[in-house]
Design a protein around this motif. Structure first.
Motif, PDB file in Angstrom:
ATOM      1  N   LEU A  19       0.884  -1.133   0.000  1.00 31.46           N
ATOM      2  CA  LEU A  19       0.000   0.000   0.000  1.00 31.46           C
ATOM      3  C   LEU A  19       0.924   1.184   0.000  1.00 31.46           C
ATOM      4  O   LEU A  19       1.695   1.381   0.915  1.00 31.46           O
ATOM      5  N   VAL A  20       0.874   1.915  -1.053  1.00 29.78           N
ATOM      6  CA  VAL A  20       1.873   2.957  -1.209  1.00 29.78           C
ATOM      7  C   VAL A  20       1.191   4.291  -0.986  1.00 29.78           C
ATOM      8  O   VAL A  20       0.038   4.460  -1.329  1.00 29.78           O
ATOM      9  N   SER A  21       1.901   5.198  -0.476  1.00 30.78           N
ATOM     10  CA  SER A  21       1.271   6.493  -0.294  1.00 30.78           C
ATOM     11  C   SER A  21       2.219   7.636  -0.569  1.00 30.78           C
ATOM     12  O   SER A  21       3.351   7.643  -0.120  1.00 30.78           O
ATOM     13  N   LEU A  31      -2.369  10.034   5.545  1.00 33.56           N
ATOM     14  CA  LEU A  31      -1.571   9.192   4.679  1.00 33.56           C
ATOM     15  C   LEU A  31      -2.360   8.403   3.647  1.00 33.56           C
ATOM     16  O   LEU A  31      -2.034   8.391   2.478  1.00 33.56           O
ATOM     17  N   LEU A  32      -3.377   7.711   4.106  1.00 29.61           N
ATOM     18  CA  LEU A  32      -4.079   6.847   3.170  1.00 29.61           C
ATOM     19  C   LEU A  32      -5.453   7.398   2.808  1.00 29.61           C
ATOM     20  O   LEU A  32      -6.296   6.706   2.293  1.00 29.61           O
ATOM     21  N   SER A  33      -5.644   8.665   3.088  1.00 32.86           N
ATOM     22  CA  SER A  33      -6.953   9.220   2.790  1.00 32.86           C
ATOM     23  C   SER A  33      -6.952   9.844   1.407  1.00 32.86           C
ATOM     24  O   SER A  33      -5.950   9.894   0.729  1.00 32.86           O
ATOM     25  N   SER A  34      -8.098  10.330   1.004  1.00 27.30           N
ATOM     26  CA  SER A  34      -8.174  10.841  -0.362  1.00 27.30           C
ATOM     27  C   SER A  34      -7.515  12.206  -0.457  1.00 27.30           C
ATOM     28  O   SER A  34      -7.220  12.861   0.526  1.00 27.30           O
ATOM     29  N   SER A  39      -2.238  18.526  -0.770  1.00 25.08           N
ATOM     30  CA  SER A  39      -1.620  17.240  -0.514  1.00 25.08           C
ATOM     31  C   SER A  39      -2.006  16.272  -1.616  1.00 25.08           C
ATOM     32  O   SER A  39      -3.121  16.295  -2.130  1.00 25.08           O
ATOM     33  N   LEU A  40      -1.068  15.480  -1.974  1.00 24.54           N
ATOM     34  CA  LEU A  40      -1.317  14.493  -3.006  1.00 24.54           C
ATOM     35  C   LEU A  40      -1.371  13.150  -2.313  1.00 24.54           C
ATOM     36  O   LEU A  40      -0.441  12.783  -1.602  1.00 24.54           O
ATOM     37  N   ASN A  41      -2.452  12.457  -2.485  1.00 25.75           N
ATOM     38  CA  ASN A  41      -2.537  11.154  -1.851  1.00 25.75           C
ATOM     39  C   ASN A  41      -2.650  10.073  -2.909  1.00 25.75           C
ATOM     40  O   ASN A  41      -3.543  10.103  -3.746  1.00 25.75           O
ATOM     41  N   VAL A  42      -1.733   9.183  -2.825  1.00 29.72           N
ATOM     42  CA  VAL A  42      -1.688   8.113  -3.805  1.00 29.72           C
ATOM     43  C   VAL A  42      -1.747   6.794  -3.065  1.00 29.72           C
ATOM     44  O   VAL A  42      -1.014   6.577  -2.108  1.00 29.72           O
ATOM     45  N   LYS A  43      -2.655   5.964  -3.505  1.00 25.13           N
ATOM     46  CA  LYS A  43      -2.681   4.592  -2.989  1.00 25.13           C
ATOM     47  C   LYS A  43      -2.417   3.693  -4.186  1.00 25.13           C
ATOM     48  O   LYS A  43      -3.196   3.696  -5.145  1.00 25.13           O
ATOM     49  N   PHE A 240      -5.907  -3.803 -14.200  1.00 31.11           N
ATOM     50  CA  PHE A 240      -5.934  -2.343 -14.050  1.00 31.11           C
ATOM     51  C   PHE A 240      -7.362  -1.865 -13.763  1.00 31.11           C
ATOM     52  O   PHE A 240      -7.581  -0.993 -12.928  1.00 31.11           O
ATOM     53  N   ARG A 241      -8.323  -2.470 -14.451  1.00 34.56           N
ATOM     54  CA  ARG A 241      -9.715  -2.133 -14.183  1.00 34.56           C
ATOM     55  C   ARG A 241     -10.047  -2.451 -12.722  1.00 34.56           C
ATOM     56  O   ARG A 241     -10.621  -1.644 -12.005  1.00 34.56           O
ATOM     57  N   PHE A 242      -9.601  -3.619 -12.293  1.00 42.34           N
ATOM     58  CA  PHE A 242      -9.874  -4.055 -10.920  1.00 42.34           C
ATOM     59  C   PHE A 242      -9.229  -3.113  -9.901  1.00 42.34           C
ATOM     60  O   PHE A 242      -9.850  -2.709  -8.905  1.00 42.34           O
ATOM     61  N   ILE A 243      -7.999  -2.751 -10.157  1.00 43.85           N
ATOM     62  CA  ILE A 243      -7.282  -1.848  -9.252  1.00 43.85           C
ATOM     63  C   ILE A 243      -8.029  -0.516  -9.141  1.00 43.85           C
ATOM     64  O   ILE A 243      -8.266   0.005  -8.049  1.00 43.85           O
ATOM     65  N   ALA A 244      -8.419  -0.010 -10.308  1.00 44.86           N
ATOM     66  CA  ALA A 244      -9.110   1.290 -10.318  1.00 44.86           C
ATOM     67  C   ALA A 244     -10.464   1.212  -9.613  1.00 44.86           C
ATOM     68  O   ALA A 244     -10.892   2.167  -8.970  1.00 44.86           O
ATOM     69  N   ASN A 245     -11.122   0.067  -9.728  1.00 43.24           N
ATOM     70  CA  ASN A 245     -12.449  -0.077  -9.119  1.00 43.24           C
ATOM     71  C   ASN A 245     -12.397  -0.370  -7.633  1.00 43.24           C
ATOM     72  O   ASN A 245     -13.441  -0.525  -7.005  1.00 43.24           O
ATOM     73  N   ASN A 246     -11.226  -0.493  -7.107  1.00 42.92           N
ATOM     74  CA  ASN A 246     -11.141  -0.878  -5.703  1.00 42.92           C
ATOM     75  C   ASN A 246     -10.333   0.098  -4.861  1.00 42.92           C
ATOM     76  O   ASN A 246      -9.596  -0.289  -3.955  1.00 42.92           O
ATOM     77  N   GLY A 247     -10.464   1.348  -5.209  1.00 40.48           N
ATOM     78  CA  GLY A 247      -9.981   2.384  -4.310  1.00 40.48           C
ATOM     79  C   GLY A 247      -8.527   2.776  -4.457  1.00 40.48           C
ATOM     80  O   GLY A 247      -8.033   3.608  -3.703  1.00 40.48           O
ATOM     81  N   LEU A 248      -7.834   2.192  -5.407  1.00 41.50           N
ATOM     82  CA  LEU A 248      -6.451   2.607  -5.609  1.00 41.50           C
ATOM     83  C   LEU A 248      -6.384   3.551  -6.810  1.00 41.50           C
ATOM     84  O   LEU A 248      -7.261   3.545  -7.672  1.00 41.50           O
ATOM     85  N   ASN A 249      -5.337   4.360  -6.841  1.00 38.85           N
ATOM     86  CA  ASN A 249      -5.244   5.283  -7.976  1.00 38.85           C
ATOM     87  C   ASN A 249      -3.887   5.258  -8.683  1.00 38.85           C
ATOM     88  O   ASN A 249      -3.590   6.131  -9.487  1.00 38.85           O
ATOM     89  N   ALA A 250      -3.077   4.288  -8.366  1.00 44.77           N
ATOM     90  CA  ALA A 250      -1.784   4.220  -9.058  1.00 44.77           C
ATOM     91  C   ALA A 250      -1.214   2.808  -8.987  1.00 44.77           C
ATOM     92  O   ALA A 250      -1.644   1.980  -8.175  1.00 44.77           O
ATOM     93  N   VAL A 251      -0.262   2.559  -9.859  1.00 43.78           N
ATOM     94  CA  VAL A 251       0.510   1.319  -9.800  1.00 43.78           C
ATOM     95  C   VAL A 251       1.990   1.689  -9.790  1.00 43.78           C
ATOM     96  O   VAL A 251       2.400   2.689 -10.378  1.00 43.78           O
ATOM     97  N   ARG A 252       2.756   0.913  -9.085  1.00 42.68           N
ATOM     98  CA  ARG A 252       4.223   1.071  -9.123  1.00 42.68           C
ATOM     99  C   ARG A 252       4.740  -0.125  -9.910  1.00 42.68           C
ATOM    100  O   ARG A 252       4.430  -1.274  -9.582  1.00 42.68           O
TER     101      ARG A 252
END
Ligand SMILES: *[C@@H]1O[C@H](CO)[C@@H](O)[C@H](O)[C@H]1NC(C)=O
Ligand SMILES: *[C@@H]1O[C@H](CO)[C@@H](O)[C@H](O)[C@H]1NC(C)=O
Ligand SMILES: *[C@@H]1O[C@H](CO)[C@@H](O)[C@H](O)[C@H]1NC(C)=O
Ligand SMILES: *[C@@H]1O[C@H](CO)[C@@H](O)[C@H](O)[C@H]1NC(C)=O
Ligand SMILES: *[C@@H]1O[C@H](CO)[C@@H](O)[C@H](O)[C@H]1NC(C)=O
Length: 471
Positions: A19-21, A31-34, A39-43, A240-252
């Motif tokens: 879980l990246v932030s 940290l893990l909020s929107s 502030s830029l919040n990335v999960k 990627f669709r799954f990631i986006a649909n489940n509250g995350l907004n980025a991939v590393r």
């Protein structure tokens, strides 16, 4: 969501544990909020084991390799059955091989370089290679690089865990006495018994399963379809669709330095990972995810681990200006906005990556390790790497990773000097018994609550953003 994706997802979450932030330094509690003003919040989730092999993430990829337990970097110990003593590189290397140790540790451990399934070089503690002395048949560890006289065939008796080692002149090595190991045993047949001075018990005490091991283990040609198939099936658009649909907004996305010479990287590496990264950008943009391109494996290996594509556990990165310059070229390639396709009709989506809307950040290097990666060499690299990214984009964040096992604040002031810089800190909830005895909920609580102290340590006014790249 199909079962396949659920399990793939769980796998990603577990093994990549990320879980990246990205968070404003002044707002550690968020940290893990929107995201909010200022502030830029990335999960994000780390797509580990995709474009840079880590054997533990996908072990079956190695299944087709003959003698797959004898890959580059495999550490072996050899006990003479006649002497009942371990072979040892006296003083760790630079002189003779002896057979007078009752127990085995560093000097008694040999790291393999694999030539093919049965032919190897042996590297000793001080990194020289085992070979034959120029004046005779004495076995020594003096060569800085392996040649013909450093190339041995290992003849295995799997059921007995015993081996014989054939020297380049056709003779077997033998432990004649405790202090005389020679390459002059000519008897071909053996009963593998305790009376044969050319027989050694072989114990494996370490293994690497990274990109070097898989590509050199199969050989580039055979590895090519296996890796390309993995790249196109392990992570797919639907993830990627799954990631986006489940509250995350980025991939590393961890990548290796050889991606910059795609489609024809230096041997043994395999071309084609660039196409997979291109696809990742296309999917990320479609599902509105940011991409963090993470240089996970730098030339020469920045930490000696399999995940930085080390051949044998050695680390060269940071020791010369040359490999720093080479690494800058890799970043230049990844950041540049040129077209790399041949087809003039190809759309903008074939640009590398500065002009891609999906590019969120470039991480200049993952987990460099002290002391070889000195603070000075790292700062020099980060300065040059930052500049090269900024040649192409002022938008992308530039992530600077802390050194492993060094103070988490050592780069704090330095990183503060750059616009849109981010410090990557890694907090592993593993490698310590403390965590294995915790329940899942306790682990989650620890991340949510107890890490805040760690985060506040690296959160300073006007400092860099903070990114928890691994937890
Ligand atoms: C092993 O042999 C070498 C070479 O003669 C010697 O220097 C060393 O002290 C010996 N080590 C042991 C543990 O006997
Ligand atoms: C392995 O390499 C050695 C040395 O080049 C060669 O003699 C041998 O035939 C090769 N063995 C296999 C199985 O390819
Ligand atoms: C190779 O093997 C022969 C025996 O066949 C031996 O006499 C010789 O010393 C060995 N070593 C070298 C370096 O030739
Ligand atoms: C392996 O060694 C055992 C003795 O421990 C022997 O019985 C067997 O035949 C050997 N296998 C091969 C393939 O040589
Ligand atoms: C985590 O923080 C809580 C509250 O401050 C504390 O009671 C607990 O001991 C901490 N847990 C660990 C494992 O350090």
């Amino acid at each position: 969501m199909g079962g396949k994706y659920l399990s793939q997802w769980l796998l990603l979450m577990l093994i990549c544990s990320c879980l990246v932030s990205l968070s404003s330094c002044r707002r550690p509690a968020r940290l893990l909020s929107s995201s909010s003003m200022g502030s830029l919040n990335v999960k994000a989730v780390n797509l580990g084991g995709w474009l840079v092999t880590e054997g533990w993430i996908f072990p079956s990829l190695f299944d087709g390799i003959v003698n797959k337990d004898m890959l580059d970097g495999t550490q072996i110990q050899l006990k003479s059955v006649t002497q009942q003593m371990y072979l040892s590189a006296e003083t760790g290397g630079g002189t003779i091989i002896v057979a007078n140790r009752t127990s085995a540790s560093g000097w008694e451990t040999f790291k393999l370089w694999r030539i093919n399934e049965s032919t190897f070089n042996f590297r000793v503690f001080n990194w020289q290679f085992v070979g034959l002395s120029s004046d005779g048949n004495q076995v020594v560890a003096t060569a800085a690089s392996p040649g013909k006289t450093e190339t041995f065939q290992i003849v295995r008796n799997l059921t007995a865990s015993r081996v014989r080692i054939r020297a380049p002149n056709g003779s077997f090595l033998q432990a004649k006495t405790a202090v005389s190991v020679t390459a002059d045993y000519t008897e071909e047949s053996t009963s593998w018994g305790d009376d044969d001075p050319s027989v050694f018990e072989m114990t494996m005490v370490g293994q690497l399963q990274g990109e070097f091991q898989i590509t050199n283990g199969y050989g580039t040609e055979a590895a090519t379809p296996i890796l390309r198939n993995h790249w196109s099936t392990y992570i797919v658009e639907d993830d990627f669709r799954f990631i986006a649909n489940n509250g995350l907004n980025a991939v590393r996305i961890p990548v290796g330095w050889w991606i910059a010479s795609d489609p024809n990287p230096p041997k043994p590496f395999v071309g084609g990972s660039l196409q997979a990264l291109d696809n990742a950008f296309t999917w990320a943009e479609k599902y509105n995810l940011g991409v963090i391109v993470d240089l996970h494996a730098a030339p020469g290996s920045q930490n000696g681990y399999e995940h930085s594509a080390s051949r044998d556990g050695s680390q060269e990165w940071g020791t010369t200006d040359e490999n720093i310059a080479q690494t800058i070229n890799v970043i230049d390639f990844l950041a540049s906005s040129s077209f790399y396709g041949f087809d003039k009709q190809q759309s903008f989506s074939n640009c590398r990556y500065a002009k891609r809307s999906g590019l969120l950040a470039i991480e200049l290097i993952n987990e460099p390790l002290a002391p070889k990666a000195t603070l000075d060499s790292l700062k020099k690299y980060y300065q040059a790497g930052y500049n090269v990214v900024r040649k192409y984009t002022s938008n992308a964040y530039v992530i600077m990773s802390n050194r492993l096992s060094a103070s988490s604040t050592e780069l704090l002031q330095f990183a503060s000097g750059f616009q849109k810089s981010v410090l990557d800190v890694h907090y592993y909830n593993l490698f310590s018994s403390e965590f294995t005895t915790m329940t899942v909920q306790q682990n989650i609580d620890y991340v949510n609550n107890n890490r805040s102290t760690d985060i506040s340590t690296v959160s300073i006014a006007n400092g860099p953003l903070v990114f928890v790249g691994k937890s």
